[in-house]
Write an enzyme that holds these catalytic residues in place. Sequence first.
Site, PDB file in Angstrom:
ATOM      1  N   HIS A  60       4.014  10.723 -29.905  1.00 30.38           N
ATOM      2  CA  HIS A  60       4.282  11.672 -31.340  1.00 30.38           C
ATOM      3  C   HIS A  60       4.996  10.655 -32.375  1.00 30.38           C
ATOM      4  O   HIS A  60       5.437   9.892 -32.304  1.00 30.38           O
ATOM      5  CB  HIS A  60       5.170  12.113 -30.758  1.00 30.38           C
ATOM      6  CG  HIS A  60       4.279  13.884 -29.635  1.00 30.38           C
ATOM      7  ND1 HIS A  60       5.552  14.748 -28.585  1.00 30.38           N
ATOM      8  CD2 HIS A  60       3.371  13.394 -29.418  1.00 30.38           C
ATOM      9  CE1 HIS A  60       4.809  14.346 -28.403  1.00 30.38           C
ATOM     10  NE2 HIS A  60       2.716  15.026 -28.133  1.00 30.38           N
ATOM     11  N   GLU A  62       8.431  10.839 -33.304  1.00 32.03           N
ATOM     12  CA  GLU A  62       9.210  10.004 -33.319  1.00 32.03           C
ATOM     13  C   GLU A  62       9.824   8.792 -32.559  1.00 32.03           C
ATOM     14  O   GLU A  62       9.851   8.106 -32.430  1.00 32.03           O
ATOM     15  CB  GLU A  62      10.262  11.268 -32.155  1.00 32.03           C
ATOM     16  CG  GLU A  62      10.452  12.477 -32.764  1.00 32.03           C
ATOM     17  CD  GLU A  62       9.652  13.391 -32.410  1.00 32.03           C
ATOM     18  OE1 GLU A  62       9.865  14.550 -31.890  1.00 32.03           O
ATOM     19  OE2 GLU A  62       8.350  13.352 -32.468  1.00 32.03           O
ATOM     20  N   CYS A  85       9.903  17.591 -28.838  1.00 28.32           N
ATOM     21  CA  CYS A  85       8.944  17.661 -27.974  1.00 28.32           C
ATOM     22  C   CYS A  85      10.504  17.826 -26.599  1.00 28.32           C
ATOM     23  O   CYS A  85      10.987  17.205 -26.310  1.00 28.32           O
ATOM     24  CB  CYS A  85       7.506  17.562 -27.186  1.00 28.32           C
ATOM     25  SG  CYS A  85       7.610  16.100 -26.831  1.00 28.32           S
ATOM     26  N   CYS A  94      10.484  13.068 -26.448  1.00 25.17           N
ATOM     27  CA  CYS A  94      10.761  12.615 -27.494  1.00 25.17           C
ATOM     28  C   CYS A  94      12.190  13.156 -27.676  1.00 25.17           C
ATOM     29  O   CYS A  94      12.813  12.258 -28.074  1.00 25.17           O
ATOM     30  CB  CYS A  94      10.080  13.404 -28.417  1.00 25.17           C
ATOM     31  SG  CYS A  94       8.203  12.942 -28.758  1.00 25.17           S
TER      32      CYS A  94
END
Length: 153
Positions: A60, A62, A85, A94
């Site tokens: 992701h 991040e 998430c 994350c």
Amino acid sequence: AEASSDFTEVDKAHMRHALELAATATGRTFPNPVVGCVIVDPISGAVVGEGFHPKAGEPHAEVFALRAAGHLARGATAYVSLEPCDHFGRTPPCSRALVDAGVIRVVVGFVDPDPRVSGGGIKTLLAAGVEVVVGCEEAACREINADFIARNT
């Protein structure tokens, strides 16, 4: 602790940068949303890390931004166009990664409509003592993910 909606013009500019990063993956992330993340040193104002979610199954936004920031993430502010998430899917959550990296403030574009996440990422951050601001450039963050929102509401 609760999330606030107390964001500044500087916050909005960094969120627009996160959205520009997110947009580079438009059409490639299905069924996931497009997400951008910018990590900023709040003292100098310098961007110390940035990233976006390139496609489903890849890390992701991040994760890429935290990798780029390295130790500079400690004490920093993270701008994420969508709530981080909070569940273990193909990647670890994350929300935990931001906490573990020592980020002290997270500015979120909008709350994830996905029932597996919705509000959970924010709760994890708040429980760890991270300041959370929600709704920065929300209309633009929603617009870029209109398809994702329609599928998850």
